[in-house]
Motif scaffolding. Structure first.
Motif, PDB file in Angstrom:
ATOM      1  N   ARG A   1       0.828  -1.217   0.000  1.00 40.84           N
ATOM      2  CA  ARG A   1       0.000   0.000   0.000  1.00 40.84           C
ATOM      3  C   ARG A   1       0.858   1.261   0.000  1.00 40.84           C
ATOM      4  NH1 ARG A   1      -5.228  -0.903  -1.585  1.00 40.84           N
ATOM      5  NH2 ARG A   1      -5.777  -2.974  -0.887  1.00 40.84           N
TER       6      ARG A   1
ATOM      7  N   THR B   1       0.792   3.927  -2.975  1.00 41.81           N
ATOM      8  CA  THR B   1       0.533   5.333  -2.676  1.00 41.81           C
ATOM      9  C   THR B   1       1.626   6.222  -3.257  1.00 41.81           C
ATOM     10  OG1 THR B   1      -0.670   4.783  -0.649  1.00 41.81           O
ATOM     11  CG2 THR B   1       0.243   7.010  -0.796  1.00 41.81           C
TER      12      THR B   1
ATOM     13  N   LEU C   1      -8.068   2.154  -1.793  1.00 44.70           N
ATOM     14  CA  LEU C   1      -7.866   2.407  -0.366  1.00 44.70           C
ATOM     15  C   LEU C   1      -7.406   1.088   0.229  1.00 44.70           C
ATOM     16  CD1 LEU C   1     -10.955   4.554   0.665  1.00 44.70           C
ATOM     17  CD2 LEU C   1      -8.602   5.324   0.418  1.00 44.70           C
ATOM     18  N   PRO C   2      -6.660   1.061   1.280  1.00 43.91           N
ATOM     19  CA  PRO C   2      -6.154   2.228   1.982  1.00 43.91           C
ATOM     20  C   PRO C   2      -4.976   2.888   1.258  1.00 43.91           C
ATOM     21  CG  PRO C   2      -5.430   0.250   3.111  1.00 43.91           C
ATOM     22  CD  PRO C   2      -6.323  -0.191   1.979  1.00 43.91           C
ATOM     23  N   TRP C   3      -4.876   4.155   1.503  1.00 42.90           N
ATOM     24  CA  TRP C   3      -3.802   5.008   1.015  1.00 42.90           C
ATOM     25  C   TRP C   3      -2.907   5.229   2.229  1.00 42.90           C
ATOM     26  CZ3 TRP C   3      -3.045   8.107  -3.524  1.00 42.90           C
ATOM     27  CH2 TRP C   3      -2.217   9.200  -3.388  1.00 42.90           C
TER      28      TRP C   3
ATOM     29  N   CYS D   1      -2.728   8.290   6.742  1.00 43.70           N
ATOM     30  CA  CYS D   1      -3.517   7.128   6.330  1.00 43.70           C
ATOM     31  C   CYS D   1      -4.914   7.566   5.926  1.00 43.70           C
ATOM     32  CB  CYS D   1      -3.627   6.124   7.479  1.00 43.70           C
ATOM     33  SG  CYS D   1      -2.058   5.452   8.002  1.00 43.70           S
ATOM     34  N   HIS D   2      -5.411   6.965   4.855  1.00 40.82           N
ATOM     35  CA  HIS D   2      -6.780   7.187   4.395  1.00 40.82           C
ATOM     36  C   HIS D   2      -7.375   5.810   4.123  1.00 40.82           C
ATOM     37  CE1 HIS D   2      -6.026  11.498   3.826  1.00 40.82           C
ATOM     38  NE2 HIS D   2      -4.826  11.096   3.457  1.00 40.82           N
ATOM     39  N   GLY D   3      -8.527   5.545   4.712  1.00 42.94           N
ATOM     40  CA  GLY D   3      -9.164   4.250   4.528  1.00 42.94           C
ATOM     41  C   GLY D   3      -8.668   3.203   5.505  1.00 42.94           C
ATOM     42  N   VAL D   4      -7.879   3.616   6.464  1.00 44.27           N
ATOM     43  CA  VAL D   4      -7.367   2.720   7.494  1.00 44.27           C
ATOM     44  C   VAL D   4      -7.042   3.584   8.718  1.00 44.27           C
ATOM     45  CG1 VAL D   4      -4.958   2.849   6.736  1.00 44.27           C
ATOM     46  CG2 VAL D   4      -5.743   0.841   7.962  1.00 44.27           C
TER      47      VAL D   4
ATOM     48  N   ASP E   1      -8.478   8.561  10.736  1.00 43.78           N
ATOM     49  CA  ASP E   1      -8.410   8.292   9.300  1.00 43.78           C
ATOM     50  C   ASP E   1      -8.392   9.619   8.551  1.00 43.78           C
ATOM     51  OD1 ASP E   1      -8.593   7.210   6.760  1.00 43.78           O
ATOM     52  OD2 ASP E   1     -10.711   6.724   6.931  1.00 43.78           O
TER      53      ASP E   1
END
Length: 150
Positions: A12, A16, A32-34, A111-114, A140
Motif C-alpha cells: 500500500r 501510494t 484504499l487504503p492510502w 492514512c486514508h481508509g485505514v 483516518d
C-alpha cells in the motif's frame, strides 16, 4: 476489523508513492487504503506492523505532579502548564521517572481508509516506558500537525 500484514502495508505504501508520483491525491485515488510514509524505508515493515521512530525533540512538562484539588470543579481560568523542549542525542534519551514527556515520530504517516494504531515495542514496555497514555489510535485522513493533506 482486520490488521494489515507487513507485506500488505509495504504494498500500500508503494502503491501510494506511485500514485503521488503520477499526480493523484488520496481524494482522487482509485484504491484504499492510502498509506503515505515519509521518509520511507522498506525495512520499517514488520510481520504485521510499521516501525516508526521517536523524533529529535521531546516536550517535558515540569512540575506535572498530580494534585487533589479540594476546590473542584476547577476555576474558569485554565491552569498554564510549564513545559519546555528537551534536546536529545541521536542515540538515546535519558528520561526522569514520574515526568510526562510528549514526542512525535520522526516519520510523517498519513492514512486514508485505514486507522493507524500506535503501540510500543515490548522491549520498551519492559523498561517501564509507556508509549501512549490515552490516544493510541489515529484519525483516518489526518496528515499530522502542520502538514498538507497527502
Amino acid at each position: 476489523m482486520s490488521i494489515l500484514t507487513g507485506p500488505e502495508i509495504e504494498y500500500r505504501v508503494r502503491q501510494t508513492r506511485d500514485s503521488k508520483a503520477r499526480g493523484y491525491t488520496a481524494a482522487s485515488a482509485r484504491f484504499l487504503p492510502w498509506i503515505d510514509v515519509e521518509p520511507w524505508r522498506p525495512e520499517m515493515c514488520g510481520p504485521n506492523s510499521l516501525d516508526v521512530h521517536l523524533g529529535d525533540t521531546l516536550v517535558r512538562y515540569a512540575d506535572a505532579e498530580p494534585v487533589i484539588n479540594p476546590d473542584w470543579p476547577p476555576a474558569t481560568e485554565p491552569v498554564p502548564l510549564d513545559y519546555r523542549a528537551v534536546a536529545g542525542g541521536p542515540l538515546y534519551w535519558k528520561l526522569s521517572p514520574g515526568t510526562l514527556y510528549l514526542g512525535a515520530t520522526a516519520e510523517r504517516v498519513a492514512c486514508h481508509g485505514v486507522v493507524p494504531w500506535i503501540d510500543g515495542r515490548s522491549s520498551v514496555g519492559r523498561l517501564g516506558v509507556s508509549v501512549h497514555v490515552t490516544a493510541g489510535r489515529g484519525d483516518d485522513g489526518w496528515p499530522g500537525p502542520d502538514r498538507e493533506p497527502a
